[in-house]
Scaffold this motif. Structure first.
Motif, PDB file in Angstrom:
ATOM      1  N   TYR A   3       1.019  -1.228   0.017  1.00 36.28           N
ATOM      2  CA  TYR A   3      -0.013   0.223   0.020  1.00 36.28           C
ATOM      3  C   TYR A   3       0.751   1.262   0.139  1.00 36.28           C
ATOM      4  O   TYR A   3       0.681   2.095  -0.884  1.00 36.28           O
ATOM      5  CB  TYR A   3      -0.880  -0.024   1.195  1.00 36.28           C
ATOM      6  N   TYR A   4       1.734   1.362   0.839  1.00 32.09           N
ATOM      7  CA  TYR A   4       2.623   2.609   1.064  1.00 32.09           C
ATOM      8  C   TYR A   4       3.736   2.490  -0.132  1.00 32.09           C
ATOM      9  O   TYR A   4       3.872   3.692  -0.469  1.00 32.09           O
ATOM     10  CB  TYR A   4       3.388   2.598   2.318  1.00 32.09           C
ATOM     11  N   GLY A   5       4.224   1.328  -0.740  1.00 33.55           N
ATOM     12  CA  GLY A   5       5.016   1.443  -1.731  1.00 33.55           C
ATOM     13  C   GLY A   5       4.429   2.081  -3.129  1.00 33.55           C
ATOM     14  O   GLY A   5       4.781   2.737  -3.807  1.00 33.55           O
ATOM     15  N   LYS A   6       3.107   1.776  -3.124  1.00 35.29           N
ATOM     16  CA  LYS A   6       2.313   2.361  -4.336  1.00 35.29           C
ATOM     17  C   LYS A   6       2.113   3.949  -4.013  1.00 35.29           C
ATOM     18  O   LYS A   6       2.169   4.709  -5.223  1.00 35.29           O
ATOM     19  CB  LYS A   6       0.728   1.827  -4.706  1.00 35.29           C
ATOM     20  N   CYS A   7       1.986   4.264  -2.852  1.00 37.56           N
ATOM     21  CA  CYS A   7       1.558   5.711  -2.594  1.00 37.56           C
ATOM     22  C   CYS A   7       3.323   6.500  -2.928  1.00 37.56           C
ATOM     23  O   CYS A   7       3.049   7.624  -3.718  1.00 37.56           O
ATOM     24  CB  CYS A   7       1.257   5.783  -1.346  1.00 37.56           C
ATOM     25  N   ILE A   8       4.140   5.856  -2.492  1.00 38.36           N
ATOM     26  CA  ILE A   8       5.436   6.515  -2.619  1.00 38.36           C
ATOM     27  C   ILE A   8       5.722   6.814  -4.292  1.00 38.36           C
ATOM     28  O   ILE A   8       6.284   7.618  -4.786  1.00 38.36           O
ATOM     29  CB  ILE A   8       6.523   5.726  -1.981  1.00 38.36           C
ATOM     30  N   GLU A   9       5.390   5.577  -4.916  1.00 39.84           N
ATOM     31  CA  GLU A   9       5.607   5.527  -6.516  1.00 39.84           C
ATOM     32  C   GLU A   9       4.775   6.638  -7.189  1.00 39.84           C
ATOM     33  O   GLU A   9       5.259   7.404  -8.012  1.00 39.84           O
ATOM     34  CB  GLU A   9       5.391   4.163  -7.212  1.00 39.84           C
ATOM     35  N   THR A  10       3.614   6.703  -6.677  1.00 37.28           N
ATOM     36  CA  THR A  10       2.729   7.979  -7.147  1.00 37.28           C
ATOM     37  C   THR A  10       3.250   9.380  -6.968  1.00 37.28           C
ATOM     38  O   THR A  10       3.287  10.154  -8.009  1.00 37.28           O
ATOM     39  CB  THR A  10       1.177   7.772  -6.570  1.00 37.28           C
ATOM     40  N   VAL A  11       3.887   9.389  -5.932  1.00 37.14           N
ATOM     41  CA  VAL A  11       4.500  10.686  -5.415  1.00 37.14           C
ATOM     42  C   VAL A  11       5.731  10.791  -6.317  1.00 37.14           C
ATOM     43  O   VAL A  11       5.964  12.245  -6.707  1.00 37.14           O
ATOM     44  CB  VAL A  11       4.787  11.030  -3.833  1.00 37.14           C
ATOM     45  N   GLU A  30      -2.950  21.604  -7.842  1.00 41.13           N
ATOM     46  CA  GLU A  30      -4.100  21.589  -8.416  1.00 41.13           C
ATOM     47  C   GLU A  30      -4.617  20.401  -9.443  1.00 41.13           C
ATOM     48  O   GLU A  30      -5.347  19.819  -9.651  1.00 41.13           O
ATOM     49  CB  GLU A  30      -4.800  22.899  -8.613  1.00 41.13           C
ATOM     50  N   ALA A  31      -3.411  20.569 -10.494  1.00 46.15           N
ATOM     51  CA  ALA A  31      -3.559  19.722 -11.624  1.00 46.15           C
ATOM     52  C   ALA A  31      -3.443  18.190 -10.857  1.00 46.15           C
ATOM     53  O   ALA A  31      -3.991  17.318 -11.511  1.00 46.15           O
ATOM     54  CB  ALA A  31      -2.529  19.840 -12.537  1.00 46.15           C
ATOM     55  N   ALA A  32      -2.369  18.047 -10.002  1.00 47.41           N
ATOM     56  CA  ALA A  32      -2.238  16.689  -9.571  1.00 47.41           C
ATOM     57  C   ALA A  32      -3.336  16.128  -8.744  1.00 47.41           C
ATOM     58  O   ALA A  32      -3.938  14.960  -8.635  1.00 47.41           O
ATOM     59  CB  ALA A  32      -1.025  16.695  -8.522  1.00 47.41           C
ATOM     60  N   SER A  33      -4.243  17.054  -8.115  1.00 47.97           N
ATOM     61  CA  SER A  33      -5.268  16.550  -7.135  1.00 47.97           C
ATOM     62  C   SER A  33      -6.360  16.075  -8.139  1.00 47.97           C
ATOM     63  O   SER A  33      -7.127  15.213  -7.801  1.00 47.97           O
ATOM     64  CB  SER A  33      -5.915  17.694  -6.327  1.00 47.97           C
ATOM     65  N   THR A  34      -6.515  16.912  -9.073  1.00 51.86           N
ATOM     66  CA  THR A  34      -7.665  16.475 -10.326  1.00 51.86           C
ATOM     67  C   THR A  34      -7.180  15.180 -10.973  1.00 51.86           C
ATOM     68  O   THR A  34      -8.130  14.255 -11.234  1.00 51.86           O
ATOM     69  CB  THR A  34      -7.720  17.495 -11.367  1.00 51.86           C
ATOM     70  N   PRO A  41      -9.800   8.560  -0.476  1.00 54.89           N
ATOM     71  CA  PRO A  41      -9.631   9.804   0.072  1.00 54.89           C
ATOM     72  C   PRO A  41      -8.195   9.722   1.001  1.00 54.89           C
ATOM     73  O   PRO A  41      -7.473  10.568   1.154  1.00 54.89           O
ATOM     74  CB  PRO A  41     -10.830   9.913   0.966  1.00 54.89           C
ATOM     75  N   GLN A  42      -8.245   8.432   1.527  1.00 53.32           N
ATOM     76  CA  GLN A  42      -7.071   8.347   2.471  1.00 53.32           C
ATOM     77  C   GLN A  42      -5.567   8.363   1.733  1.00 53.32           C
ATOM     78  O   GLN A  42      -4.518   9.172   2.040  1.00 53.32           O
ATOM     79  CB  GLN A  42      -7.028   6.925   3.037  1.00 53.32           C
ATOM     80  N   LYS A  43      -5.480   7.685   0.552  1.00 55.67           N
ATOM     81  CA  LYS A  43      -4.555   7.692  -0.294  1.00 55.67           C
ATOM     82  C   LYS A  43      -4.374   9.162  -0.861  1.00 55.67           C
ATOM     83  O   LYS A  43      -3.083   9.644  -0.863  1.00 55.67           O
ATOM     84  CB  LYS A  43      -4.733   6.704  -1.558  1.00 55.67           C
ATOM     85  N   GLN A  44      -5.345   9.701  -1.421  1.00 54.84           N
ATOM     86  CA  GLN A  44      -5.169  10.992  -1.958  1.00 54.84           C
ATOM     87  C   GLN A  44      -4.578  11.886  -0.848  1.00 54.84           C
ATOM     88  O   GLN A  44      -3.756  12.867  -1.259  1.00 54.84           O
ATOM     89  CB  GLN A  44      -6.543  11.520  -2.596  1.00 54.84           C
ATOM     90  N   ALA A  45      -5.208  12.123   0.323  1.00 50.99           N
ATOM     91  CA  ALA A  45      -4.420  12.996   1.253  1.00 50.99           C
ATOM     92  C   ALA A  45      -3.100  12.798   1.804  1.00 50.99           C
ATOM     93  O   ALA A  45      -2.327  13.777   1.704  1.00 50.99           O
ATOM     94  CB  ALA A  45      -5.402  12.826   2.670  1.00 50.99           C
ATOM     95  N   PHE A  46      -2.712  11.508   1.780  1.00 52.98           N
ATOM     96  CA  PHE A  46      -1.251  11.273   1.937  1.00 52.98           C
ATOM     97  C   PHE A  46      -0.361  11.708   0.651  1.00 52.98           C
ATOM     98  O   PHE A  46       0.623  12.206   1.067  1.00 52.98           O
ATOM     99  CB  PHE A  46      -1.160   9.786   2.237  1.00 52.98           C
ATOM    100  N   VAL A  50       2.405  14.718   0.962  1.00 51.23           N
ATOM    101  CA  VAL A  50       3.927  14.522   0.954  1.00 51.23           C
ATOM    102  C   VAL A  50       4.360  15.152  -0.309  1.00 51.23           C
ATOM    103  O   VAL A  50       5.486  15.880  -0.296  1.00 51.23           O
ATOM    104  CB  VAL A  50       4.321  12.961   0.801  1.00 51.23           C
ATOM    105  N   LEU A  51       3.715  15.376  -1.308  1.00 48.64           N
ATOM    106  CA  LEU A  51       3.771  16.051  -2.579  1.00 48.64           C
ATOM    107  C   LEU A  51       4.033  17.722  -2.266  1.00 48.64           C
ATOM    108  O   LEU A  51       5.023  18.273  -2.748  1.00 48.64           O
ATOM    109  CB  LEU A  51       2.916  15.652  -3.779  1.00 48.64           C
ATOM    110  N   SER A  52       3.173  18.285  -1.597  1.00 47.57           N
ATOM    111  CA  SER A  52       3.208  19.685  -1.091  1.00 47.57           C
ATOM    112  C   SER A  52       4.485  20.055  -0.352  1.00 47.57           C
ATOM    113  O   SER A  52       4.878  21.027  -0.482  1.00 47.57           O
ATOM    114  CB  SER A  52       2.014  20.004  -0.549  1.00 47.57           C
TER     115      SER A  52
END
Length: 638
Positions: A3-11, A30-34, A41-46, A50-52
């Motif tokens: 789960y966390y590996g995929k989130c880090i790959e997206t970032v 804003e473009a990344a959020s769209t 929602p949990q993945k999106q918030a994390f 991290v990106l900001s």
């Protein structure tokens, strides 16, 4: 962990898309959020948090990651730059919020060897308390850096070191991949099938081409302008050949030898005409047209120059007439004397031309005699050269033997020098090691000095920032009312308000426009008067040219009549002396040729008599043309 590996790959993917030169962080977020609306929602918030954070603290993270690549990460790929930035951000800013267990899960979801190396570099106590703290203090205040970032990292030192040890054990205990045995190829029989007969292909339809456009007639026919130019060129050539024929006939009249007082034989003139006629009448008989007489357009400078010239001539003529009226003498005697002198000069010129012709003939005889003497001398020199070449060949053989001996000695010397090269190399290596040690010590001292200077510069910057903030807190008056009709009252002479100044500037512009219009009218009137004066001067110039042309034609007819009259044969002493010398040199040449005959390997091919005669007549024609040009210049000058 996945789960966390995929989130880090997206970032990391989003950070790879970010370009600091073009993109703005707010718009990029804003473009990344769209684009992340499909995630939970949990993945999106994390991911957004991290990106900001990575974009906000990009300078701080770049300091650590760049130093890691320089000092410890030589073998790491440059494509993992954003991965190290994300891990550095989580360890520095989010470790307290995530907790150590969640942070260790995120670390284990990534490549273990890279994470072990990077965590060991980041959580090194010496690095945190020395250069990392100093570099971050250049961007933010020192107290804020030490309280919020350095101290928490130092508190997590025991847990992180334990995690690094666990990762190292996992890396060492990882079983290597089993080696698979290579499969042995087993031969099989070919399963050949009978090929089917080929089908006859359907013929492709023949493409129908569009009918091409016909070729225009102008492709094979030259333009009319070119034909007209060619006709005018041929007409001019015909005129020039006709004039040249007349001049040649006049020259041949004078060149034919005859006794004094006897008239020119008509048969010789006809022979000369027949000799020159085949060369001239080679062109076909065609119809030619005379070119149109296009007037030459003169510019202003040429008109004024020619007008002033004719004006000076008219003034001189008037002055001469006034002098004659007053009783001055006439120039008739002077003109007669001038004619006599010109006739005398002409006779001298003819004598000089005959002298030049005889000198050429004399030089030819002398050249033939010198060529005969040169052949004899060359034969003697060739015999001497053969003897010298034999001696040189013998000397060359001796020199080669000496060179071979010297080369053997040189080879022996080179072998001895190569033996001593190794000793010199050892000495050079010792000297270089000593120099390297000295350079290392000097660099250490320079680094210490640079750190001290950076600390002083940081203190000075902090003081300047505090001063700027204190100045910003002071109240300032933002606006000021301005009355354009009010006089400032500085006490200056001629002081006025802005409104009055604008009115005076408008009046000044009107007066300037009026003056420009008046000047423009004056210039136009002056141009018209000048053009009228130039037109009058052109008419006067045309009249003067016509008069000068008539007078020049009369003078040319007189000169032509004088040149056509036969003159007495030349009895100059120089001519007689040259003829005598030519006869003597010819006799000597014949005598030399009879006494010492030279057998040449190949005699030059003799030139035909007709070619020699034609060359002689061409040279005579060129000399006559030069003489006519000189006479024309003298007529124009007079």
């Amino acid at each position: 962990m996945a789960y966390y590996g995929k989130c880090i790959e997206t970032v990391i993917e989003q950070l790879n898309k970010f370009k600091p030169e073009k993109d703005i962080p707010e718009q990029f977020l804003e473009a990344a959020s769209t684009s992340l609306q499909t995630l939970s929602p949990q993945k999106q918030a994390f991911i957004l948090e991290v990106l900001s954070g990575c974009l906000e603290y990009r300078k701080l993270l770049a300091v650590v990651v760049d130093a890691f690549y320089v000092r410890a990460g030589w073998l790491c790929r440059r494509a993992d730059y954003n991965l190290f930035e994300v891990i550095c951000y989580l360890a520095t800013f989010q470790l307290d919020e995530l907790g150590f267990q969640l942070f260790s899960d995120i670390i284990r979801s990534q490549p273990l060897d890279k994470m072990c190396k990077f965590l060991g570099f980041l959580f090194n106590p010496l690095s945190l308390c020395s250069w990392i703290k100093d570099e971050w203090s250049l961007i933010y205040e020192t107290a804020h850096v030490s309280e919020n970032w350095i101290d928490p990292l130092m508190r997590w030192q025991p847990e992180v070191q334990e995690l690094i040890k666990q990762l190292e054990k996992v890396i060492t205990n990882r079983s290597p991949l089993p080696k698979t045995k290579a499969k042995v190829t087993e031969p099989k029989e070919f399963n050949l099938t009978v090929p089917r007969p080929r089908a006859i292909p359907v013929p492709e339809p023949v493409p129908v081409m569009n009918k091409p456009k016909p070729i225009p007639r102008s492709t094979y026919h030259p333009p009319k302008e070119q034909e007209q130019l060619e006709m005018t060129r041929r007409y001019n050539r015909w005129k020039a050949e006709e004039l040249l024929l007349k001049v040649n006939i006049e020259e041949m009249r004078c060149a034919v030898p005859r006794s004094r007082g006897t008239p020119l034989v008509q048969g010789s003139e006809k022979k000369l005409q027949l000799r020159f006629m085949p060369r001239i009448l080679k062109t076909p008989k065609l119809t030619f047209y005379k070119p149109n007489n296009v007037p030459v357009k003169l510019n202003t400078a040429a008109i004024l120059r020619e007008g002033s010239l004719y004006q000076r001539q008219v003034e001189k003529e008037l002055q001469r007439v006034d002098k004659l009226v007053d009783g001055a003498g006439d120039f008739s005697e002077f003109l007669e004397w001038q004619k006599k002198m010109q006739a005398k000069d002409q006779e001298e010129a003819l004598a000089a031309g005959e002298c030049r012709r005889l000198q050429g003939k004399l030089s030819r005889e002398e050249a033939i005699l010198a060529r005969q003497l040169l052949r004899q001398g060359n034969k003697q020199k060739a015999d001497q050269k053969k003897e010298e070449m034999a001696e040189l060949m013998q000397q060359c053989a001796e020199r080669r033997l000496q060179e071979e001996r010297s080369m053997k000695e040189l080879v022996e010397q080179v072998i001895e020098v190569q033996k001593n090269v190794k000793m010199a190399q050892m000495k050079l290596l010792k000297g270089r090691r000593h120099i390297v040690q000295e350079v290392i010590e000097e660099t250490r001292e320079l680094l210490q000095r640079s750190t001290e200077a950076a600390k002083e510069e940081q203190k000075r910057r902090c003081e300047l920032i505090a001063q700027h903030r204190a100045l910003e807190t002071q109240p300032m008056r933002k606006g000021k009312l301005v009355d354009l009709t009010q006089i400032p009252g500085y006490g200056l002479e001629g002081e006025m308000s802005v409104v009055e100044l604008r009115e005076r500037l408008a009046l000044l512009k009107e007066t300037q426009q009026r003056e420009e219009e008046e000047k423009r009218d004056q210039i136009i009137q002056a141009k018209r008067a000048r053009s009228q004066g130039l037109q009058n001067m052109v008419e006067q110039i045309s009249l003067c040219r016509a008069a000068m042309g008539r007078s020049a034609a009369l003078r040319w007819e007189q000169k032509k009549a004088q040149s056509a009259a036969p003159g007495p044969p030349s009895q100059d002493e120089r001519v007689l002396e040259l003829r005598r010398r030519i006869e003597e040199s010819a006799a000597e040449r014949r005598k030399q040729a009879a006494s010492v005959p030279i057998s040449a390997p190949r005699a030059p091919r003799p030139k035909p008599r007709a070619q020699l005669e034609s060359r002689h007549w061409v040279e005579l024609q060129q000399s006559r043309e030069r003489r006519l040009r000189a006479l024309q210049r003298s007529c124009v000058d007079t």
